[in-house]
Scaffold this motif. Structure first.
Motif, mmCIF file in Angstrom:
data_model
loop_
_atom_site.group_PDB
_atom_site.id
_atom_site.type_symbol
_atom_site.label_atom_id
_atom_site.label_comp_id
_atom_site.label_asym_id
_atom_site.label_seq_id
_atom_site.Cartn_x
_atom_site.Cartn_y
_atom_site.Cartn_z
ATOM 1 N N PRO A 73 -5.016 3.698 1.640
ATOM 2 C CA PRO A 73 -5.899 2.716 2.276
ATOM 3 C C PRO A 73 -6.392 1.661 1.278
ATOM 4 O O PRO A 73 -6.616 1.959 0.101
ATOM 5 N N ASP A 74 -6.562 0.441 1.764
ATOM 6 C CA ASP A 74 -7.026 -0.666 0.918
ATOM 7 C C ASP A 74 -8.278 -0.323 0.134
ATOM 8 O O ASP A 74 -8.399 -0.693 -1.033
ATOM 9 N N GLU A 75 -9.228 0.371 0.776
ATOM 10 C CA GLU A 75 -10.514 0.614 0.112
ATOM 11 C C GLU A 75 -10.401 1.540 -1.099
ATOM 12 O O GLU A 75 -11.297 1.575 -1.928
ATOM 13 N N ARG A 76 -9.282 2.274 -1.245
ATOM 14 C CA ARG A 76 -9.104 3.145 -2.406
ATOM 15 C C ARG A 76 -8.001 2.687 -3.341
ATOM 16 O O ARG A 76 -7.882 3.174 -4.451
ATOM 17 N N ASN A 136 0.823 -1.219 0.000
ATOM 18 C CA ASN A 136 0.000 0.000 0.000
ATOM 19 C C ASN A 136 0.854 1.265 0.000
ATOM 20 O O ASN A 136 0.324 2.363 0.103
ATOM 21 N N GLY A 177 -5.288 5.467 -6.908
ATOM 22 C CA GLY A 177 -6.390 5.697 -5.979
ATOM 23 C C GLY A 177 -6.028 6.556 -4.787
ATOM 24 O O GLY A 177 -6.835 6.733 -3.875
ATOM 25 N N ASP A 208 -3.058 11.062 1.786
ATOM 26 C CA ASP A 208 -2.293 9.828 1.919
ATOM 27 C C ASP A 208 -0.785 10.076 1.923
ATOM 28 O O ASP A 208 -0.004 9.169 2.211
#
Length: 152
Positions: A130-133, A25, A65, A70
């Protein structure tokens, strides 16, 4: 985890480097100068070059993403620290316009020259997405997996 090159189509095609490298990530953002799509350093001084270079960093970040929040670290390489400092308020305004009120760990390092002789600034950084993005390179090209069918 195998590191994967991140090279947005909207940035100049890299030769011998990558705009970014994604490892898990964590996105390691390669140094970006103020190169435009025509492979020329934008004219107009440090504020305009900061806008282009930081925009190039954000383009690479968004390719997977990521968003400005971030960013965990930014390093600025500057050929003219006093010139950068003299335009600090303008550069801060550009930062907030492009990234909002996000301020990761930062360092400014003076240097005598950059790869392109007319470049005044080079920016590199690190982001954790983050994983979700997170969108891994190549995921956009793959068809979505078919939805599972519940036969119960």
């Amino acid at each position: 985890m195998t590191p994967v090159a991140v090279n947005p189509d909207t940035l100049p095609a890299p030769s011998g480097y990558s705009h970014g490298t994604l490892a898990g990530n964590t996105l390691h953002l390669g140094g970006q100068t103020a190169l435009d799509a025509d492979m020329r350093i934008v004219p107009g001084g440090i504020v305009e070059q900061f806008r282009q270079a930081f925009g190039n960093v954000l383009t690479t970040l968004r390719e997977v993403g990521g968003e400005p929040q971030d960013l965990v670290s930014i390093t600025l390489y500057l050929t003219d620290i006093p010139g950068y400092q003299a335009h600090g308020k303008e550069i801060g305004k550009v930062w907030r316009e492009l990234a909002g009120p996000v301020y990761p760990a930062m360092a400014g390092i003076g240097c005598t020259a950059l790869w392109q002789p007319e470049a005044l600034i080079e920016i590199l950084g690190v982001a954790v997405i983050p994983d979700e993005r997170l969108v891994r390179p190549g995921d956009r090209d793959r068809p979505a997996a078919p939805a599972s069918i519940d036969h119960s």
